[in-house]
Design a protein around this motif. Structure first.
Motif, PDB file in Angstrom:
ATOM      1  N   GLN A 132       0.827  -1.201   0.000  1.00 13.59           N
ATOM      2  CA  GLN A 132       0.000   0.000   0.000  1.00 13.59           C
ATOM      3  C   GLN A 132       0.864   1.254   0.000  1.00 13.59           C
ATOM      4  OE1 GLN A 132      -3.443   0.149   2.358  1.00 13.59           O
ATOM      5  NE2 GLN A 132      -4.109  -1.899   1.796  1.00 13.59           N
ATOM      6  N   THR A 133       2.017   1.184   0.659  1.00 12.95           N
ATOM      7  CA  THR A 133       2.924   2.325   0.629  1.00 12.95           C
ATOM      8  C   THR A 133       3.417   2.588  -0.788  1.00 12.95           C
ATOM      9  OG1 THR A 133       3.638   1.899   2.897  1.00 12.95           O
ATOM     10  CG2 THR A 133       5.086   3.241   1.526  1.00 12.95           C
ATOM     11  N   LYS A 134       3.693   1.534  -1.532  1.00  9.28           N
ATOM     12  CA  LYS A 134       4.136   1.703  -2.912  1.00  9.28           C
ATOM     13  C   LYS A 134       3.039   2.326  -3.771  1.00  9.28           C
ATOM     14  CE  LYS A 134       5.624  -0.834  -7.022  1.00  9.28           C
ATOM     15  NZ  LYS A 134       5.893  -2.167  -7.608  1.00  9.28           N
ATOM     16  N   VAL A 135       1.793   1.855  -3.580  1.00 10.60           N
ATOM     17  CA  VAL A 135       0.671   2.433  -4.333  1.00 10.60           C
ATOM     18  C   VAL A 135       0.551   3.924  -4.040  1.00 10.60           C
ATOM     19  CG1 VAL A 135      -1.836   2.449  -4.576  1.00 10.60           C
ATOM     20  CG2 VAL A 135      -0.604   0.268  -4.495  1.00 10.60           C
ATOM     21  N   ASN A 136       0.583   4.272  -2.775  1.00  9.38           N
ATOM     22  CA  ASN A 136       0.439   5.680  -2.395  1.00  9.38           C
ATOM     23  C   ASN A 136       1.627   6.506  -2.856  1.00  9.38           C
ATOM     24  OD1 ASN A 136      -2.000   5.092  -1.140  1.00  9.38           O
ATOM     25  ND2 ASN A 136      -1.021   4.663   0.833  1.00  9.38           N
ATOM     26  N   ALA A 137       2.837   5.926  -2.806  1.00  6.55           N
ATOM     27  CA  ALA A 137       4.020   6.661  -3.254  1.00  6.55           C
ATOM     28  C   ALA A 137       3.956   6.944  -4.748  1.00  6.55           C
ATOM     29  CB  ALA A 137       5.284   5.868  -2.911  1.00  6.55           C
ATOM     30  N   THR A 138       3.427   5.990  -5.518  1.00  4.31           N
ATOM     31  CA  THR A 138       3.312   6.187  -6.966  1.00  4.31           C
ATOM     32  C   THR A 138       2.352   7.316  -7.289  1.00  4.31           C
ATOM     33  OG1 THR A 138       3.765   3.833  -7.332  1.00  4.31           O
ATOM     34  CG2 THR A 138       2.763   5.060  -9.145  1.00  4.31           C
ATOM     35  N   THR A 139       1.167   7.283  -6.684  1.00  5.78           N
ATOM     36  CA  THR A 139       0.177   8.328  -6.956  1.00  5.78           C
ATOM     37  C   THR A 139       0.600   9.665  -6.363  1.00  5.78           C
ATOM     38  OG1 THR A 139      -1.074   7.590  -5.009  1.00  5.78           O
ATOM     39  CG2 THR A 139      -1.720   6.700  -7.155  1.00  5.78           C
ATOM     40  N   ASN A 140       1.289   9.639  -5.239  1.00  8.31           N
ATOM     41  CA  ASN A 140       1.761  10.896  -4.645  1.00  8.31           C
ATOM     42  C   ASN A 140       2.775  11.583  -5.547  1.00  8.31           C
ATOM     43  OD1 ASN A 140       0.154  10.576  -2.412  1.00  8.31           O
ATOM     44  ND2 ASN A 140       1.772   9.722  -1.114  1.00  8.31           N
ATOM     45  N   MET A 141       3.647  10.812  -6.177  1.00  9.39           N
ATOM     46  CA  MET A 141       4.623  11.421  -7.068  1.00  9.39           C
ATOM     47  C   MET A 141       3.929  12.012  -8.295  1.00  9.39           C
ATOM     48  SD  MET A 141       8.123   9.875  -8.742  1.00  9.39           S
ATOM     49  CE  MET A 141       7.287   8.847  -9.943  1.00  9.39           C
ATOM     50  N   ALA A 142       2.946  11.293  -8.840  1.00  8.69           N
ATOM     51  CA  ALA A 142       2.207  11.824  -9.984  1.00  8.69           C
ATOM     52  C   ALA A 142       1.458  13.100  -9.594  1.00  8.69           C
ATOM     53  CB  ALA A 142       1.240  10.769 -10.511  1.00  8.69           C
ATOM     54  N   ALA A 143       0.864  13.101  -8.398  1.00 13.34           N
ATOM     55  CA  ALA A 143       0.151  14.293  -7.938  1.00 13.34           C
ATOM     56  C   ALA A 143       1.107  15.443  -7.695  1.00 13.34           C
ATOM     57  CB  ALA A 143      -0.626  13.976  -6.664  1.00 13.34           C
ATOM     58  N   ALA A 144       2.324  15.145  -7.215  1.00  9.69           N
ATOM     59  CA  ALA A 144       3.313  16.204  -6.983  1.00  9.69           C
ATOM     60  C   ALA A 144       3.712  16.872  -8.292  1.00  9.69           C
ATOM     61  CB  ALA A 144       4.537  15.616  -6.284  1.00  9.69           C
ATOM     62  N   VAL A 145       3.864  16.076  -9.353  1.00 12.64           N
ATOM     63  CA  VAL A 145       4.180  16.650 -10.670  1.00 12.64           C
ATOM     64  C   VAL A 145       3.042  17.547 -11.144  1.00 12.64           C
ATOM     65  CG1 VAL A 145       4.642  16.115 -13.084  1.00 12.64           C
ATOM     66  CG2 VAL A 145       5.689  14.735 -11.288  1.00 12.64           C
ATOM     67  N   ALA A 146       1.804  17.085 -10.944  1.00 12.95           N
ATOM     68  CA  ALA A 146       0.642  17.879 -11.368  1.00 12.95           C
ATOM     69  C   ALA A 146       0.566  19.189 -10.598  1.00 12.95           C
ATOM     70  CB  ALA A 146      -0.632  17.069 -11.185  1.00 12.95           C
ATOM     71  N   ARG A 147       0.791  19.140  -9.298  1.00 12.60           N
ATOM     72  CA  ARG A 147       0.726  20.364  -8.489  1.00 12.60           C
ATOM     73  C   ARG A 147       1.842  21.335  -8.856  1.00 12.60           C
ATOM     74  NH1 ARG A 147      -0.801  16.641  -4.167  1.00 12.60           N
ATOM     75  NH2 ARG A 147      -2.931  17.144  -3.452  1.00 12.60           N
ATOM     76  N   LEU A 148       3.028  20.818  -9.061  1.00 15.31           N
ATOM     77  CA  LEU A 148       4.146  21.683  -9.421  1.00 15.31           C
ATOM     78  C   LEU A 148       3.904  22.338 -10.777  1.00 15.31           C
ATOM     79  CD1 LEU A 148       6.941  22.811  -8.818  1.00 15.31           C
ATOM     80  CD2 LEU A 148       7.934  20.727  -9.789  1.00 15.31           C
ATOM     81  N   SER A 149       3.411  21.581 -11.735  1.00 18.22           N
ATOM     82  CA  SER A 149       3.122  22.137 -13.059  1.00 18.22           C
ATOM     83  C   SER A 149       2.049  23.208 -12.967  1.00 18.22           C
ATOM     84  CB  SER A 149       2.672  21.016 -14.001  1.00 18.22           C
ATOM     85  OG  SER A 149       3.669  20.024 -14.118  1.00 18.22           O
ATOM     86  N   HIS A 150       1.033  22.957 -12.154  1.00 19.41           N
ATOM     87  CA  HIS A 150      -0.039  23.932 -11.982  1.00 19.41           C
ATOM     88  C   HIS A 150       0.476  25.199 -11.319  1.00 19.41           C
ATOM     89  CE1 HIS A 150      -3.388  25.733  -9.619  1.00 19.41           C
ATOM     90  NE2 HIS A 150      -4.073  25.513 -10.734  1.00 19.41           N
ATOM     91  N   ALA A 151       1.344  25.051 -10.324  1.00 18.56           N
ATOM     92  CA  ALA A 151       1.883  26.225  -9.639  1.00 18.56           C
ATOM     93  C   ALA A 151       2.723  27.083 -10.574  1.00 18.56           C
ATOM     94  CB  ALA A 151       2.715  25.791  -8.440  1.00 18.56           C
ATOM     95  N   VAL A 152       3.442  26.447 -11.497  1.00 17.36           N
ATOM     96  CA  VAL A 152       4.263  27.188 -12.451  1.00 17.36           C
ATOM     97  C   VAL A 152       3.387  27.923 -13.473  1.00 17.36           C
ATOM     98  CG1 VAL A 152       6.010  26.941 -14.259  1.00 17.36           C
ATOM     99  CG2 VAL A 152       6.247  25.713 -12.113  1.00 17.36           C
ATOM    100  N   GLY A 153       2.225  27.352 -13.781  1.00 14.52           N
ATOM    101  CA  GLY A 153       1.337  27.990 -14.751  1.00 14.52           C
ATOM    102  C   GLY A 153       1.073  27.166 -15.984  1.00 14.52           C
ATOM    103  N   ALA A 154       1.437  25.874 -15.959  1.00 15.95           N
ATOM    104  CA  ALA A 154       1.182  25.009 -17.116  1.00 15.95           C
ATOM    105  C   ALA A 154      -0.266  24.552 -17.092  1.00 15.95           C
ATOM    106  CB  ALA A 154       2.116  23.794 -17.099  1.00 15.95           C
ATOM    107  N   LEU A 155      -0.835  24.356 -18.285  1.00 12.77           N
ATOM    108  CA  LEU A 155      -2.223  23.917 -18.371  1.00 12.77           C
ATOM    109  C   LEU A 155      -2.386  22.506 -17.862  1.00 12.77           C
ATOM    110  CD1 LEU A 155      -5.129  24.371 -19.275  1.00 12.77           C
ATOM    111  CD2 LEU A 155      -4.471  23.648 -21.574  1.00 12.77           C
ATOM    112  N   SER A 156      -1.408  21.638 -18.115  1.00 12.08           N
ATOM    113  CA  SER A 156      -1.470  20.262 -17.642  1.00 12.08           C
ATOM    114  C   SER A 156      -0.072  19.800 -17.293  1.00 12.08           C
ATOM    115  CB  SER A 156      -2.091  19.347 -18.714  1.00 12.08           C
ATOM    116  OG  SER A 156      -1.260  19.274 -19.844  1.00 12.08           O
ATOM    117  N   ALA A 157      -0.003  18.651 -16.635  1.00  9.02           N
ATOM    118  CA  ALA A 157       1.292  18.132 -16.217  1.00  9.02           C
ATOM    119  C   ALA A 157       2.147  17.694 -17.416  1.00  9.02           C
ATOM    120  CB  ALA A 157       1.093  16.940 -15.278  1.00  9.02           C
ATOM    121  N   SER A 158       1.511  17.429 -18.548  1.00  5.57           N
ATOM    122  CA  SER A 158       2.254  16.997 -19.736  1.00  5.57           C
ATOM    123  C   SER A 158       2.752  18.163 -20.570  1.00  5.57           C
ATOM    124  CB  SER A 158       1.370  16.099 -20.604  1.00  5.57           C
ATOM    125  OG  SER A 158       0.206  16.787 -21.013  1.00  5.57           O
TER     126      SER A 158
END
Length: 505
Positions: free
Chosen positions: A477-503
């Motif tokens: 379960q820690t691995k599952v949460n770590a995987t999604t947390n990293m993806a969410a961190a990329v999304a939040r960082l991209s949003h904070a910078v001003g990108a429309l999406s994480a991609s």
């Protein structure tokens, strides 16, 4: 007669006493306010009735909905070519939806984007209204009147006659010069419109981020179900091994009961995780602006977007956000708007120059009278000298609004810098956490297999086996949460910078 006038203030005081505004609010801050009947809506709408361009009647909304919209495709039905379907059509067809398709659905259905889009249209209309001050104001009319004339000579009336006339009239007024007040008002309206458009863009980015976060939360819930089911299988294996040893006479009942308790707890965890999946589905549907039953099949593959944002230094990310973050662009536009309001308030102290013209024509029913017409045109100047300091306070208000907006812009900048700093380090930490979680799963699986073999041979106790099993379940379960947390961190960082999406790069 003076006695009648004395009654007027008494009557006014009595009428004022009949007015009680306290009846319009709650009696005390701790008492629930009961809305009067006329405050209740006279008509209620279902979500399906509220479209982008209109509000449908309940009958029209029911007839517009496809009859088989909620039906699932038959097992032997040939799936439609998904490349020919939009994301919303795939959703109605029950097809599996990816993150990109969920984002498309949200942009099509989320009510936040509609609200800000119509808000931008309102400000565009206000800009047009401000620009109308440059054009002349033209009015036309018509009149019919009955005239009675009593001529006289030396104060002695010598008769009376009546005449009826009718005819059209036209008037034009044109403000020629106001020392830049109209220009400032138009610029203020234009900046307000631009701010609304920037806020609309920011809302799109917010919706995309919310879809990403809700999707990753759903993926985490699904991943936790898979991990819980694996733990359930391990618990079944442990129970079967303990039960077999008891029946073979080499075990004890206490170990069997402990293994059974662990199995029941694993079954509980599976059901609990399944409930979390539906909760996450409902939250995702809310972000999308659709019903939870419409998104029955969702892909749960978590793929961290390849984004250049995560490879840049933090100073570069902050500099990029200061130039491209849409909420900041809206803040700058609002600051320019308040500056234009200050300019308009200053120009309000100056005179205005204009031109005017009017014309009218009249026909008389009396055949002995000739038609009459008149016209005039000229220039005018007006200058309000004193109005009770209203313009002074309007200027003070405008300057205070400008300074307040400057402080709001500063607060927004500081907030964005803080968010980037936090999300950047969260991402860097999440990368290491995921690597540690993956290594922990590998080590826990090996330890569990070794302990299970030792338990079968009598080297390890059941307590050792259950502890190893518990550590493995936690690691999964820690691995599952770590995987999604990293993806969410990329999304939040991209949003904070001003990108429309994480991609977006």
């Amino acid at each position: 007669m003076k006695h009648y006038f004395a009654i007027l203030p008494i009557a006014a005081a009595a009428l004022c006493g009949c007015v009680n505004v306290d009846e319009e609010v709650a009696q005390t801050p701790s008492v629930y306010w009961k809305a009067p009947k006329d405050a209740q809506p006279t008509e209620f709408y279902n979500p399906e009735q509220i479209k982008t361009d209109k509000i449908e009647s309940e009958k029209d909304a029911a007839s517009a909905k496809p009859a088989d919209a909620s039906a699932k495709p038959a097992a032997n039905a040939k799936p439609a070519a998904k490349t020919d379907l939009s994301a919303s059509e795939k959703m109605l067809a029950g097809a599996r939806l990816s993150l990109d398709e969920l984002t498309d659905i949200a942009l099509e259905n989320n009510t936040s984007t509609r609200v800000y889009w119509f808000q931008a249209k309102r400000y565009a209309a206000q800009l047009g209204r401000a620009q109308s001050a440059y054009y002349p104001q033209i009015s036309v009319g018509a009149q019919v009147y009955r005239d009675k004339t009593k001529p006289g000579y030396a104060g002695i009336p010598i008769g009376a006659y009546y005449e009826t006339a009718y005819g059209p009239s036209a008037e034009i007024n044109w403000l020629l010069y106001d020392f830049g007040k109209r220009e400032a008002q138009v610029q203020s309206a234009r900046e307000a419109m631009r701010a609304a458009n920037f806020e609309f863009n920011q809302t799109l980015q917010d919706v995309v981020l919310n879809v990403n976060l809700a999707y990753y939360k759903f993926c985490a819930a699904v991943g936790n179900v898979k991990a819980a089911k694996l733990s359930l299988e391990d618990s079944k294996t442990s129970y079967e091994s303990a039960d077999r040893k008891l029946k073979d006479g080499v075990g004890n009942k206490q170990d069997m009961l402990n293994a059974l308790a662990s199995l029941r707890n694993a079954e509980f965890e599976v059901e609990n995780k399944l409930s979390n999946v539906e909760t996450a589905r409902a939250e995702l549907a809310n972000v999308l602006g659709v019903s939870a039953s419409d998104i029955a099949d969702i892909s749960d593959e978590v793929a961290v977007a390849k984004n250049s944002v995560v490879s840049e230094k933090i100073d570069s990310l902050i500099a990029k956000a200061m130039r491209s973050r849409q909420s900041l662009m809206a803040g700058y536009a609002k600051l320019r708007q308040t500056q234009s309001d200050v300019k308009a308030a200053k120009r309000d102290f100056l005179p205005q120059l204009g031109a005017n013209a009017s014309a009218s024509y009249g026909w008389y029913t009396d055949g002995n009278r000739d038609d009459q017409y008149q016209y005039k045109f000229g220039l005018s100047a007006s200058w309000s000298i004193f109005e009770g300091f209203a313009r002074k306070y309007a200027l003070i208000d405008a300057k205070a609004a400008e300074r307040a907006q400057a402080q709001q812009l500063k607060a927004e900048q500081i907030q964005i810098m803080s968010n980037i700093w936090a999300y950047y380090h969260v991402y860097r930490s999440s990368v290491k956490q995921l690597a540690s979680a993956e290594a922990t799963v590998v080590a826990s699986e090996e330890a569990y297999q070794a302990t299970r073999t030792g338990f079968a041979s009598g080297v390890n106790t059941l307590t050792d086996l259950l502890n190893a099993q518990s550590r493995l379940a936690a690691a999964r379960q820690t691995k599952v949460n770590a995987t999604t947390n990293m993806a969410a961190a990329v999304a939040r960082l991209s949003h904070a910078v001003g990108a429309l999406s994480a991609s977006e790069k």
